[in-house]
Design a protein around this motif. Structure first.
Motif: not given
Length: 944
Positions: A631-632, A652-665
């Motif tokens: 995503r990055r 795309a920025r929202q999708t990246l941020a959501a992915g960070l949450g799913e990765a527990e970051r």
């Protein structure tokens, strides 16, 4: 022999001689393990676990199996040794042809995954297609001629795809065409129907005709009733041979009996086949079949594609005049674009840019749109209009300048041909249709359009790219037929609906317009409409099966129209649907590979879209860190292409941020969301829906961090903004209410949580289909709330609905069917209706036999349930048998799951009651009741 190795691969080469039943062996082992606790290895073919027999014939046996490595179901054909009469020659030929077919990938061909041999045995691993053969499909119910032709055109597409890569089927018949549960036809058994596939090639001395041909026919590839004359004679077969067999099958479907076999026609020296008289079969179809059934291959249609063109074009020509009214009706408000869709004349095309937009974009239109924006009474309407006007002014200037430059380059400077001028002008005309359709939509004072006005303007096609697009089209020899203007207006209207998250409206518009689009004959427009329909079904309505059906049709029409620019998008969307709606990452990777191979070579946007879908596949594979990296990368590509603030960058920025949450970051995700929220508030205002959507994600981040009060603040404000814009019945509002309900439950406010989630369900009911994933998740949450509140009748009703949703689409993964079955049975017993629970506990037991639960203690649930059912039915002897088994399991693992201690106590007492009812073992009865009281007391003491 080691019993655990007896039915693995090394013994399979003896399958034909030993007549082993692998399905029966697999069933025996499963039942043995379930009933007697014995341990057996699964029945294996290589790495594949045998499940059941799908069919068998002269060539071998086909099994359904599970691929342990890729976690998917497949079909495996195990070839009988006695069918490979020439030994190494037959084996090499079969391997060669199977591997050739494995390279063939088409929606209407069964995909071969791999071909393997081991210790002299041979097996072929294929796509598993749940459904029926084409013959079974025809026999199940009367089919209209239109439905029959639709299925056979799909079959013809599959044959044509094979012919293009040099594969001839040689045994096409109704039994070798499969109609899947998605209603898509797939051709099976290309070149694999018999072991003597190329006998004519390896035995050139075989007689070509004559008396001996009849006796020898059964030794050669093909089924006599469907054989082409050249097959009967033992001559070489080509694509026209498949056309003959196809025509036999189609004649059989249309006239309900096949034409005379080729062997009979050859013996009688018959010319044109005598097809049955049937008034319902039009003459054009009769003529098409007669030509395809010609004895001489040279007299048949030039190719399968040519025959398909006849099957599609003839009825279309007859009805095209009747379609215009239907298309106009489908347009709705988009019909107002009439004046804006007129083509440019050579005399006016070099006019200055400001003259080109006269009547399209002027002060009168600006004033009408300003009034429409103001009429919505949205707090940000004035600011939204100011930005929208600036964007529309800029777009009008770019469009007019592109048209002027196109003319000057051709007529004044002579830098490009008239062909290039025409292609560029056609592209600009399509862009003008999109632009004017959007202008007319803005005039309707629709709050959703005002809220997303900037995004819709940014999504308009770039007129400056038309010359480059025309150059590519000229190089590829683009479509000779210009897109239909009315079709373009429908597509543009549908894009507006999808851009404003109005899935139902988009799907209704496209579904109503597609019959007319087909009859007009705009095949490329039909492909675009089907792709848009699939995006609305999948992304907005969560309708996975509907999206898959539309995408396969879209691919077919894109290929027919020569629209290579669409095929990669179709593959990519199929990958997205497989990963996000069906949780099938292995299947998604197959689609993605096709998309990557077909992607345009010079499109950063396409590269980013492919990376985005691959990140969704990684999420389905439980690899969130890898998904974040992709995503990055996608964001980096888009940042180099789009200007700052473009809506695609925001997404795309929202999708990246959501992915960070799913990765527990979570801290990183929160920082990303905060930065984006600050930017959107500064540019759009705090009460704009775009900012509110980021607030929702920010609220989820801090909720996960345990900061509930902060999460509630963000979510409540976002809910107010979105409700003011879209009303309470909106999917985004419903999603917020579900999360707020979780917060209410964390605060021990069960009544408030229940009311909140009931409201969310009502919102989903008004806006999405019954089986939408978010609605299903809400039903499951509401079921738990009803359980906590002791509202058993309501919980039972929801459990029944969840089971109905699952049964309508068993492939979906968002319904815990085992939990639902257990709940239904338990609720019925608690409500005094235990005998009604028998089928549910029976089904749960069968499900656990196929898929043992991760927690062994859960195996006690159906056993205890069956005991309660039989006790309620006055059959205590049967009840005792089940309750004894349940108690044994519970006592071996009493603390594996919350609530098991209570179930153990209950089971002890229920077993004691059953034993007492038959006056058996009073000492055991007393001991069970004593132990139950002790366990209960210990649990109570621990709770204190």
């Amino acid at each position: 022999m080691d019993p655990e190795q007896e039915h693995t691969w090394p013994g399979l080469e003896r399958l034909g001689a030993a007549e082993r039943d692998l399905e029966g062996e697999a069933m025996f082992r499963r039942l043995s393990a379930s009933m007697f606790g014995t341990s057996h290895a699964p029945v294996l073919i290589g790495r594949f676990r045998v499940l059941e027999t799908l069919g068998q014939g002269g060539m071998g046996v086909v099994y359904a199996a599970e691929d342990s490595q890729l976690d998917r179901l497949v079909a495996i054909k195990v070839i009988r040794d006695d069918r490979l009469r020439d030994g190494p020659k037959d084996r090499a030929r079969l391997l060669r042809e199977a591997r050739m077919q494995a390279k063939l990938s088409h929606p209407n061909v069964v995909q071969i995954h791999e071909v393997n041999e081991n210790d002299g045995g041979l097996f072929i691993v294929m796509e598993l297609v749940p459904g029926a053969t084409l013959r079974q499909w025809l026999d199940r119910e009367p089919r209209s001629l239109a439905a029959i032709l639709e299925r056979f055109v799909e079959a013809a597409r599959g044959l044509s795809a094979a012919h293009r890569v040099g594969i001839v089927h040689r045994d096409f018949k109704l039994a070798n065409a499969l109609v899947g549960e998605d209603d898509r036809v797939r051709i099976a058994d290309f070149g694999l129907a018999l072991g003597e596939l190329a006998e004519a090639e390896t035995h050139p001395d075989r007689p070509s005709a004559g008396a001996g041909a009849s006796a020898a026919t059964s030794r050669y590839a093909g089924t006599p009733a469907y054989m082409s004359p050249e097959q009967v004679r033992g001559l070489a077969c080509d694509a026209r041979s498949d056309q003959y067999s196809f025509a036999v099958a189609l004649s059989e479907a249309v006239f309900r009996r096949p034409p005379p076999p080729a062997l009979e026609r050859l013996a009688e020296h018959a010319g044109t086949p005598a097809l049955p008289a049937d008034r319902a079969v039009p003459q054009w179809l009769r003529r098409a079949l007669e030509r395809a059934l010609a004895l001489d291959p040279a007299d048949r249609h030039p190719s399968m594609d040519a025959l398909v063109d006849v099957l599609l074009a003839a009825p279309r020509r007859r009805r095209r005049q009747l379609v215009a009214l239907g298309l106009v009706a489908a347009l709705g408000t988009a019909t107002a674009v009439g004046a804006a869709m007129r083509g440019d004349s050579p005399q006016s095309s070099c006019a200055p840019p400001d003259e080109r937009i006269a009547g399209l974009w002027d002060d009168a239109r600006r004033n009408r749109l300003a009034d429409a924006f103001a009429a919505t009474d949205l707090p940000y309407a004035a600011d939204s209009w100011r930005r929208a006007r600036a964007g529309l002014d800029e777009y009008a200037e770019r469009w007019a300048t592109a048209g002027h430059d196109n003319c000057v380059a051709t007529r004044l400077r002579g830098e490009q041909s008239e062909r290039m001028f025409d292609l560029t002008a056609a592209c600009l005309a399509r862009h003008r249709t999109a632009w004017t359709t959007l202008l007319d939509s803005f005039a309707q004072a629709d709050v959703a359009l005002v809220a997303d006005a900037e995004d819709l303007i940014a999504a308009l096609p770039d007129p400056q790219q038309c010359r480059a697009a025309a150059a590519r089209q000229a190089e590829l020899g683009g479509p000779s037929r210009a897109p239909d203007d009315k079709v373009r207006a429908i597509l543009d209207r549908a894009k507006i609906f999808t851009g404003t998250h109005q899935g139902r409206e988009a799907v209704a518009l496209l579904g109503g317009a597609l019959p007319g689009i087909r009859e007009v004959g705009d095949v490329g427009g039909e492909a675009e409409a089907l792709l848009l329909l699939a995006q609305g079904q999948g992304r907005l309505l969560g309708d996975g099966p509907g999206a898959v059906r539309s995408l396969h049709l879209a691919y077919d029409r894109a290929v027919a129209a020569g629209r290579g620019d669409l095929t990669w998008e179709v593959w990519n969307e199929l990958a997205r649907v497989s990963a996000t709606l069906f949780d099938r990452p292995a299947e998604a990777r197959t689609w993605l590979a096709h998309a990557q191979a077909a992607r345009p070579s010079d499109s950063p946007v396409a590269d980013a879209a492919l990376l985005s879908v691959e990140s969704e596949i990684l999420r389905a594979e439980h690899r969130p860190a890898d998904a974040v990296a992709l995503r990055r990368s996608a964001l980096g590509i888009l940042q180099s292409y789009w200007p700052a603030g473009h809506p695609e960058l925001t997404l795309a920025r929202q999708t990246l941020a959501a992915g960070l949450g799913e990765a527990e970051r979570l801290d990183e995700a929160r920082a990303q969301h905060l930065q984006l929220l600050d930017e959107l508030r500064a540019r759009l205002g705090a009460d704009h829906p775009a900012a509110a959507r980021v607030e929702v994600n920010l609220g989820l981040d801090v909720f996960e961090l345990g900061r509930h009060a902060e999460a509630r603040t963000y979510l409540e404000h976002a809910r107010a903004v979105l409700t003011r814009t879209y009303g309470g019945a909106h999917p985004e509002v419903a999603a917020i209410d579900v999360t707020l309900g979780q917060l209410d439950l964390e605060d021990d406010d069960l009544a408030r949580a229940t009311a909140r989630v009931e409201g969310a369900l009502a919102g989903y009911d008004a806006t999405v289909p019954r089986a939408h994933t978010d609605r299903v998740t809400t039903l499951a949450f509401l079921s738990e709330l009803y359980r906590l509140g002791g509202q058993l009748p309501r919980q039972l009703a929801i459990s029944q609905e969840l089971l109905d949703i699952h049964d309508a689409d068993p492939g979906r993964g968002d319904v815990d069917v085992a939990g639902v079955l257990a709940n239904i049975g338990d609720h019925l017993c608690q409500l005094g209706r235990c005998p009604e629970a028998l089928p549910y506990f029976n089904r749960l037991m069968a499900l656990q036999l196929d898929e043992p639960p991760e927690e062994p203690a859960l195996r006690a649930l159906p056993l205890r349930g069956m005991g309660l059912v039989y006790a309620a039915r006055g059959q205590p002897e049967l009840a005792i048998a089940f309750l004894e088994q349940a108690l044994e399991i519970l006592e071996r693992a009493p603390n594996e799951r919350l609530g098991m201690a209570d179930m153990t106590v209950a089971t002890m007492r229920e077993l004691a009651d059953a034993l007492a009812a038959v006056r058996r073992d009073p000492a055991r009865v007393r001991e069970l009741r004593k132990r139950a009281a002790a366990v209960e007391a210990a649990a109570a003491a621990a709770g204190e």
